[in-house]
Write a protein that holds these residues in place. Sequence first.
Motif, PDB file in Angstrom:
ATOM      1  N   LEU A  15      -6.296  76.132  92.111  1.00 23.69           N
ATOM      2  CA  LEU A  15      -6.775  76.874  93.277  1.00 23.69           C
ATOM      3  C   LEU A  15      -8.284  76.701  93.444  1.00 23.69           C
ATOM      4  CD1 LEU A  15      -4.729  80.197  93.141  1.00 23.69           C
ATOM      5  CD2 LEU A  15      -4.300  78.162  94.533  1.00 23.69           C
ATOM      6  N   ALA A  16      -9.015  76.719  92.334  1.00 26.59           N
ATOM      7  CA  ALA A  16     -10.470  76.568  92.398  1.00 26.59           C
ATOM      8  C   ALA A  16     -10.874  75.164  92.845  1.00 26.59           C
ATOM      9  CB  ALA A  16     -11.083  76.886  91.041  1.00 26.59           C
ATOM     10  N   SER A  17     -10.007  74.183  92.647  1.00 31.72           N
ATOM     11  CA  SER A  17     -10.350  72.805  92.999  1.00 31.72           C
ATOM     12  C   SER A  17      -9.939  72.418  94.417  1.00 31.72           C
ATOM     13  CB  SER A  17      -9.697  71.828  92.016  1.00 31.72           C
ATOM     14  OG  SER A  17      -8.298  71.751  92.246  1.00 31.72           O
ATOM     15  N   MET A  18      -9.259  73.312  95.129  1.00 32.23           N
ATOM     16  CA  MET A  18      -8.744  72.975  96.456  1.00 32.23           C
ATOM     17  C   MET A  18      -9.865  72.921  97.491  1.00 32.23           C
ATOM     18  SD  MET A  18      -5.417  72.677  96.081  1.00 32.23           S
ATOM     19  CE  MET A  18      -4.558  73.033  97.598  1.00 32.23           C
ATOM     20  N   GLY A  19      -9.809  71.885  98.319  1.00 30.50           N
ATOM     21  CA  GLY A  19     -10.712  71.764  99.462  1.00 30.50           C
ATOM     22  C   GLY A  19      -9.921  71.970 100.748  1.00 30.50           C
ATOM     23  N   HIS A  20     -10.631  72.044 101.852  1.00 30.18           N
ATOM     24  CA  HIS A  20      -9.997  72.288 103.146  1.00 30.18           C
ATOM     25  C   HIS A  20      -8.921  71.239 103.428  1.00 30.18           C
ATOM     26  CE1 HIS A  20     -10.337  72.630 107.761  1.00 30.18           C
ATOM     27  NE2 HIS A  20      -9.534  73.573 107.310  1.00 30.18           N
ATOM     28  N   THR A  21      -7.751  71.696 103.746  1.00 25.52           N
ATOM     29  CA  THR A  21      -6.527  70.947 104.080  1.00 25.52           C
ATOM     30  C   THR A  21      -5.791  70.380 102.863  1.00 25.52           C
ATOM     31  OG1 THR A  21      -7.420  68.736 104.554  1.00 25.52           O
ATOM     32  CG2 THR A  21      -7.448  70.332 106.371  1.00 25.52           C
ATOM     33  N   ASP A  22      -6.350  70.484 101.646  1.00 25.58           N
ATOM     34  CA  ASP A  22      -5.587  70.071 100.460  1.00 25.58           C
ATOM     35  C   ASP A  22      -4.311  70.898 100.390  1.00 25.58           C
ATOM     36  OD1 ASP A  22      -7.422  68.196  99.618  1.00 25.58           O
ATOM     37  OD2 ASP A  22      -8.392  69.518  98.152  1.00 25.58           O
ATOM     38  N   SER A  23      -3.280  70.358  99.744  1.00 25.09           N
ATOM     39  CA  SER A  23      -2.005  71.081  99.706  1.00 25.09           C
ATOM     40  C   SER A  23      -1.539  71.369  98.290  1.00 25.09           C
ATOM     41  CB  SER A  23      -0.923  70.318 100.476  1.00 25.09           C
ATOM     42  OG  SER A  23      -0.656  69.077  99.872  1.00 25.09           O
ATOM     43  N   LEU A  24      -0.780  72.452  98.209  1.00 27.30           N
ATOM     44  CA  LEU A  24      -0.183  72.958  96.983  1.00 27.30           C
ATOM     45  C   LEU A  24       1.255  73.329  97.317  1.00 27.30           C
ATOM     46  CD1 LEU A  24      -0.467  74.263  94.071  1.00 27.30           C
ATOM     47  CD2 LEU A  24      -1.095  76.349  95.279  1.00 27.30           C
ATOM     48  N   VAL A  25       2.201  72.958  96.463  1.00 26.51           N
ATOM     49  CA  VAL A  25       3.602  73.277  96.697  1.00 26.51           C
ATOM     50  C   VAL A  25       4.036  74.372  95.735  1.00 26.51           C
ATOM     51  CG1 VAL A  25       5.978  72.390  96.626  1.00 26.51           C
ATOM     52  CG2 VAL A  25       4.120  70.927  97.459  1.00 26.51           C
ATOM     53  N   PRO A  34       7.402  64.678  92.362  1.00 26.77           N
ATOM     54  CA  PRO A  34       7.036  63.279  92.546  1.00 26.77           C
ATOM     55  C   PRO A  34       6.175  62.757  91.391  1.00 26.77           C
ATOM     56  CG  PRO A  34       6.546  64.568  94.515  1.00 26.77           C
ATOM     57  CD  PRO A  34       6.880  65.534  93.422  1.00 26.77           C
ATOM     58  N   GLU A  35       6.349  61.505  91.085  1.00 27.15           N
ATOM     59  CA  GLU A  35       5.533  60.829  90.070  1.00 27.15           C
ATOM     60  C   GLU A  35       4.061  60.952  90.450  1.00 27.15           C
ATOM     61  OE1 GLU A  35       5.340  58.875  86.518  1.00 27.15           O
ATOM     62  OE2 GLU A  35       7.242  59.211  87.548  1.00 27.15           O
ATOM     63  N   GLY A  36       3.243  61.342  89.497  1.00 26.16           N
ATOM     64  CA  GLY A  36       1.816  61.413  89.721  1.00 26.16           C
ATOM     65  C   GLY A  36       1.295  62.730  90.264  1.00 26.16           C
ATOM     66  N   ALA A 109       0.601  66.521  97.465  1.00 28.20           N
ATOM     67  CA  ALA A 109       0.063  67.780  96.940  1.00 28.20           C
ATOM     68  C   ALA A 109      -0.810  67.554  95.712  1.00 28.20           C
ATOM     69  CB  ALA A 109       1.213  68.720  96.580  1.00 28.20           C
ATOM     70  N   LYS A 110      -1.798  68.415  95.546  1.00 28.24           N
ATOM     71  CA  LYS A 110      -2.608  68.392  94.321  1.00 28.24           C
ATOM     72  C   LYS A 110      -1.757  68.817  93.141  1.00 28.24           C
ATOM     73  CE  LYS A 110      -7.334  68.656  95.577  1.00 28.24           C
ATOM     74  NZ  LYS A 110      -8.323  68.114  94.695  1.00 28.24           N
ATOM     75  N   ALA A 111      -0.832  69.754  93.385  1.00 24.97           N
ATOM     76  CA  ALA A 111       0.036  70.242  92.309  1.00 24.97           C
ATOM     77  C   ALA A 111       1.274  70.890  92.904  1.00 24.97           C
ATOM     78  CB  ALA A 111      -0.702  71.250  91.425  1.00 24.97           C
ATOM     79  N   ILE A 112       2.302  70.981  92.077  1.00 21.35           N
ATOM     80  CA  ILE A 112       3.525  71.704  92.426  1.00 21.35           C
ATOM     81  C   ILE A 112       3.716  72.783  91.369  1.00 21.35           C
ATOM     82  CG2 ILE A 112       6.043  71.580  92.648  1.00 21.35           C
ATOM     83  CD1 ILE A 112       5.700  68.726  93.704  1.00 21.35           C
ATOM     84  N   ILE A 113       3.846  74.017  91.829  1.00 21.93           N
ATOM     85  CA  ILE A 113       4.157  75.119  90.927  1.00 21.93           C
ATOM     86  C   ILE A 113       5.665  75.291  90.956  1.00 21.93           C
ATOM     87  CG2 ILE A 113       3.837  77.545  90.372  1.00 21.93           C
ATOM     88  CD1 ILE A 113       1.188  77.407  91.981  1.00 21.93           C
ATOM     89  N   ASN A 123      11.072  76.683  99.064  1.00 19.89           N
ATOM     90  CA  ASN A 123       9.933  75.822  98.801  1.00 19.89           C
ATOM     91  C   ASN A 123       8.955  75.946  99.960  1.00 19.89           C
ATOM     92  OD1 ASN A 123      11.285  74.216  96.551  1.00 19.89           O
ATOM     93  ND2 ASN A 123      12.655  73.756  98.247  1.00 19.89           N
ATOM     94  N   VAL A 124       7.673  75.797  99.645  1.00 17.68           N
ATOM     95  CA  VAL A 124       6.662  75.811 100.686  1.00 17.68           C
ATOM     96  C   VAL A 124       5.505  74.898 100.276  1.00 17.68           C
ATOM     97  CG1 VAL A 124       5.440  77.845  99.775  1.00 17.68           C
ATOM     98  CG2 VAL A 124       5.256  77.277 102.211  1.00 17.68           C
ATOM     99  N   ILE A 125       4.947  74.231 101.259  1.00 15.29           N
ATOM    100  CA  ILE A 125       3.696  73.496 101.071  1.00 15.29           C
ATOM    101  C   ILE A 125       2.616  74.332 101.729  1.00 15.29           C
ATOM    102  CG2 ILE A 125       2.392  71.392 101.546  1.00 15.29           C
ATOM    103  CD1 ILE A 125       5.122  69.935 101.876  1.00 15.29           C
ATOM    104  N   LEU A 126       1.618  74.734 100.946  1.00 14.62           N
ATOM    105  CA  LEU A 126       0.507  75.538 101.451  1.00 14.62           C
ATOM    106  C   LEU A 126      -0.713  74.636 101.598  1.00 14.62           C
ATOM    107  CD1 LEU A 126       0.915  78.634  99.115  1.00 14.62           C
ATOM    108  CD2 LEU A 126       1.762  78.381 101.465  1.00 14.62           C
ATOM    109  N   HIS A 127      -1.302  74.647 102.781  1.00  9.11           N
ATOM    110  CA  HIS A 127      -2.514  73.873 103.034  1.00  9.11           C
ATOM    111  C   HIS A 127      -3.720  74.812 103.014  1.00  9.11           C
ATOM    112  CE1 HIS A 127      -0.669  70.004 104.134  1.00  9.11           C
ATOM    113  NE2 HIS A 127       0.344  70.771 104.497  1.00  9.11           N
ATOM    114  N   SER A 128      -4.724  74.405 102.279  1.00 11.25           N
ATOM    115  CA  SER A 128      -5.906  75.228 102.081  1.00 11.25           C
ATOM    116  C   SER A 128      -6.700  75.387 103.363  1.00 11.25           C
ATOM    117  CB  SER A 128      -6.792  74.567 101.013  1.00 11.25           C
ATOM    118  OG  SER A 128      -7.945  75.338 100.784  1.00 11.25           O
ATOM    119  N   GLY A 129      -7.131  76.619 103.573  1.00  7.48           N
ATOM    120  CA  GLY A 129      -8.071  76.906 104.653  1.00  7.48           C
ATOM    121  C   GLY A 129      -9.467  76.979 104.069  1.00  7.48           C
TER     122      GLY A 129
END
Length: 132
Positions: A15-25, A34-36, A109-113, A123-129
Amino acid sequence: MKKLGHLNRDIARVLASMGHTDSLVIADCGLPIPEGVECIDVSLALNVPGFFDVLDSVLADFKVERAVFASESAEHNAAVVERIAQMASSKIEVEQVPHETFKQRSREAKAIIRTGECSPYANVILHSGVIF
């Protein structure tokens, strides 16, 4: 010891590393990882923790601009549909896409929880504001 926000160090770090529009699942226990893409696995048992428990915890500590859900939830998961409506009414842009498209987008996504959730299409993909 950290008092506020996430105690899970991996979630707090992402969460601390997220920038605007980055995504987290936030995913149920069946979504392919996904691989990687980093997987933060918080599952303990079937339905523990649940999707909504993790989602609520993340939303309390993360500025979300947009949320993406699988359109199949409309037929298969009334609780997810209800949450989609709540998020839309709280000024979060909501998009629904076919599940196959959702899985493809999760590769970015940067990460999947991974939760212990066992209901379909939870499931949800959250994009950082931004907070300013």
